[in-house]
Design a protein around this motif. Structure first.
Motif, PDB file in Angstrom:
ATOM      1  N   TYR A  79      56.829  54.107  86.806  1.00 40.15           N
ATOM      2  CA  TYR A  79      56.963  53.751  89.304  1.00 40.15           C
ATOM      3  C   TYR A  79      57.958  55.218  89.121  1.00 40.15           C
ATOM      4  O   TYR A  79      58.791  54.862  90.168  1.00 40.15           O
ATOM      5  N   CYS A  80      56.650  55.784  90.196  1.00 39.11           N
ATOM      6  CA  CYS A  80      56.987  57.173  90.718  1.00 39.11           C
ATOM      7  C   CYS A  80      55.545  57.501  91.219  1.00 39.11           C
ATOM      8  O   CYS A  80      54.285  56.668  91.644  1.00 39.11           O
ATOM      9  N   LEU A  82      53.552  43.783  88.205  1.00 34.46           N
ATOM     10  CA  LEU A  82      54.055  44.343  87.141  1.00 34.46           C
ATOM     11  C   LEU A  82      54.205  43.710  85.974  1.00 34.46           C
ATOM     12  O   LEU A  82      54.686  42.711  86.254  1.00 34.46           O
ATOM     13  N   LYS A 124      50.546  48.194  87.274  1.00 35.86           N
ATOM     14  CA  LYS A 124      51.605  49.169  86.655  1.00 35.86           C
ATOM     15  C   LYS A 124      52.294  48.225  85.475  1.00 35.86           C
ATOM     16  O   LYS A 124      51.990  47.331  85.268  1.00 35.86           O
ATOM     17  N   PRO A 140      61.199  47.168  88.237  1.00 40.18           N
ATOM     18  CA  PRO A 140      62.170  48.432  89.380  1.00 40.18           C
ATOM     19  C   PRO A 140      62.642  47.335  90.646  1.00 40.18           C
ATOM     20  O   PRO A 140      62.449  46.568  90.409  1.00 40.18           O
ATOM     21  N   PHE A 198      52.663  54.348  93.206  1.00 39.69           N
ATOM     22  CA  PHE A 198      54.328  53.392  93.723  1.00 39.69           C
ATOM     23  C   PHE A 198      54.985  54.280  94.131  1.00 39.69           C
ATOM     24  O   PHE A 198      55.621  55.669  93.872  1.00 39.69           O
ATOM     25  N   PRO A 199      55.903  53.314  95.208  1.00 38.03           N
ATOM     26  CA  PRO A 199      55.795  52.324  95.689  1.00 38.03           C
ATOM     27  C   PRO A 199      54.569  52.565  96.398  1.00 38.03           C
ATOM     28  O   PRO A 199      53.955  53.437  96.973  1.00 38.03           O
ATOM     29  N   GLU A 218      51.614  45.026  94.422  1.00 36.11           N
ATOM     30  CA  GLU A 218      51.258  45.184  93.926  1.00 36.11           C
ATOM     31  C   GLU A 218      52.113  44.291  92.411  1.00 36.11           C
ATOM     32  O   GLU A 218      52.391  42.855  92.372  1.00 36.11           O
TER      33      GLU A 218
END
Length: 302
Positions: free
Chosen positions: A109-110, A140, A103, A151, A114-115, A138
């Motif tokens: 973050y959707c 980020l 990401k 997030p 994600f997640p 993940e």
């Protein structure tokens, strides 16, 4: 161009690992390598299916390259599984590789990315398979606003585990409560000879492998029972071998850990020798679902 990231390794569970100890079990932990950093999960004793349920956070990971290259082709994560010995260095049990979901700081973050969802990664020991790892990764990007723009890690919290972070909600499986019961019908003749002698008190240890305590576990549950002083093979008429009691298992049946059964020869002073073991890899065909009482009531009323 330098890019700064945070890597989150969601290490939930491994299953069907290599038995490194004479007991037919192992004391496994996982080490995660990414670029120049590495971290380890906690050690879980006497299990072939450890449920670490642990989040490893790698802060300030510096990568160099174009932003779109980082997103489309991130560096590979290396995960190695070891057996912790009380004396000497840990024994290597297997290795697997993964790529994180990336990401960038300007992305939301959707769903659907994600997640990230837990996936199975095949573990290899040389050219042979050595189990599976259930995890999610993940990567980020840390933008101009710093880590405050990342997030949040959405619980749950467990005060008994101290600084160990569990896998966050939304990534960890949803659990349901089961009762596990194992019934033995007979002891086969081939079981009765161990090394150069004959077994005197054969017993069976069984456990739903999972969370990692006292050898046979599932959500902290363990169970075992020994058939007392059986001098020769004989049929056991519905001998209830073990009740593990209430056990929390994922609602998704594909994520159920295996059931590991060990047959041992019980000897003096509380010692025992492993005779053999068997793993029931899938419990789907054994699951009993009680009928819906409300539906039954309406059917009777009709």
């Amino acid at each position: 161009e330098k890019q700064v990231f945070q890597l989150r390794a969601h290490m939930y569970q491994a299953r069907s690992l290599f038995a490194a100890d004479s007991s037919g079990l192992s004391d496994p932990f996982a080490r995660v390598f990414f670029i120049s950093q590495s971290q380890c999960t906690e050690v879980l004793n006497e299990t072939l299916c450890p449920t670490w349920d642990q989040l490893l956070v790698f802060d300030n990971v510096e990568l160099y390259g174009e932003a779109h290259e980082m997103r489309d082709d991130p560096p590979i994560i290396v995960i190695e599984i070891y057996d912790q010995d009380t004396v000497g260095k840990a024994d290597f049990m297997g290795r697997t590789f993964a790529k994180p979901v990336v990401k960038m700081s300007d992305e939301q973050y959707c769903p659907p990315r994600f997640p990230p969802q837990l996936e199975y990664y095949q573990i290899y020991r040389g050219n042979a398979t050595a189990g599976d790892l259930l995890a999610a990764f993940e990567l980020l990007q840390i933008g101009p606003g710093g880590k405050s723009d990342l997030p949040p890690i959405d619980g749950p919290t467990d005060m008994d585990r101290g600084p160990i972070l569990p896998v966050p909600l939304g990534i960890r499986p949803v659990l349901s409560r089961y009762r596990v019961e194992v019934t033995a019908l007979e002891h086969p003749v081939s079981m009765w000879r161990v090394s150069w002698g004959r077994t005197v008190s054969p017993g069976v240890l069984d456990g739903q492998e999972g969370a990692g305590s006292q050898g046979c576990v599932c959500g902290g549950r363990s169970g075992n029972q020994v058939a007392a002083s059986l001098k020769k093979p004989r049929e056991l008429d519905h001998f209830v071998l073990s009740k593990l009691g209430r056990t929390d298992l994922p609602e998704n049946e594909l994520l159920h850990p295996p059931l590991n059964i060990r047959v041992v020869d019980c000897r003096a002073f509380g010692r025992y020798t492993l005779v053999g073991s068997h793993t029931v890899s899938s419990l789907r065909k054994f699951i009993y679902r009680p009928p819906d009482k409300k539906a039954q009531h309406w059917n009777m009323a009709g």
